[in-house]
Design a protein around this motif. Structure first.
Motif, short mmCIF file in Angstrom:
data_model
loop_
_atom_site.label_atom_id
_atom_site.label_comp_id
_atom_site.label_asym_id
_atom_site.label_seq_id
_atom_site.Cartn_x
_atom_site.Cartn_y
_atom_site.Cartn_z
N CYS A 158 0.84 -1.21 0.00
CA CYS A 158 0.00 0.00 0.00
C CYS A 158 0.87 1.25 0.00
N ALA A 159 1.89 1.27 0.82
CA ALA A 159 2.80 2.42 0.88
C ALA A 159 3.53 2.60 -0.45
N CYS B 226 4.12 5.55 -5.56
CA CYS B 226 4.09 5.54 -7.03
C CYS B 226 3.05 6.50 -7.58
N MET B 227 1.90 6.57 -6.93
CA MET B 227 0.84 7.47 -7.39
C MET B 227 1.25 8.93 -7.20
N ARG B 228 1.93 9.23 -6.10
CA ARG B 228 2.43 10.59 -5.91
C ARG B 228 3.44 10.93 -7.00
N ARG B 229 4.28 9.97 -7.36
CA ARG B 229 5.28 10.18 -8.42
C ARG B 229 4.59 10.40 -9.76
N LEU C 107 3.09 14.10 -14.16
CA LEU C 107 2.04 14.75 -14.95
C LEU C 107 2.03 16.25 -14.73
N ASP C 108 2.22 16.70 -13.50
CA ASP C 108 2.26 18.14 -13.23
C ASP C 108 3.43 18.81 -13.96
#
Length: 149
Positions: free
Chosen positions: A127-128, A133-136, A141-142
């Motif tokens: 989960c961590a 990975c999702m934050r990355r 994308l930003d």
């Protein structure tokens, strides 16, 4: 196939799996009576107290008329209110009502339950790792969006 093309295919594959898993295409998101877009609008109004419809159009890239109809529904249902801006009398500020705040609280619980169910078989470390990975992904994308703008 090049790396960029493979990435595009992989992202599209991920989306086809993730979107239904999170119930994002349901006509009434998580049995709330509101669409995913309407719920997203409420979350944005909640996060950015006193935002304007123009800001939401820019954020979501939706048609002004479509947004206006959604805002009218949310206002009619007592979830938001529109107030004149002190800085610009032509602008109307959007704010959650107490009922809207309670709705967002309930929706947050429901959303956490959906994600929690999707992660039932995953370890804490997995989960961590997934969250990192999702934050990355968001960071990439930003950055890409800023370079492309």
């Amino acid at each position: 196939m090049g790396a960029r093309e493979q990435a595009i295919d992989d992202i599209r594959h991920f989306n086809r799996h993730y979107i239904p898993l999170m119930h994002l295409l349901e006509p009434r998101y998580l049995d709330t009576g509101y669409s995913t877009m309407e719920c997203d609008i409420l979350f944005e109004i909640s996060a950015h107290r006193d935002c304007t419809a123009t800001e939401l159009v820019g954020l979501f890239g939706v048609d002004k008329g479509y947004l206006s109809r959604m805002l009218s529904t949310l206002e009619r249902d007592g979830l938001i209110e529109r107030r004149p801006s002190d800085a610009d009398r032509r602008a109307r500020l959007l704010r959650l009502t107490d009922k809207g705040g309670a709705f967002i609280s309930e929706l947050t619980v429901k959303g956490r339950e959906v994600v929690g169910s999707a992660l039932l078989g995953a370890s804490d470390d997995e989960c961590a790792e997934m969250a990192a990975c999702m934050r990355r992904v968001l960071d990439i994308l930003d950055a890409a969006s800023r370079r492309g703008a």
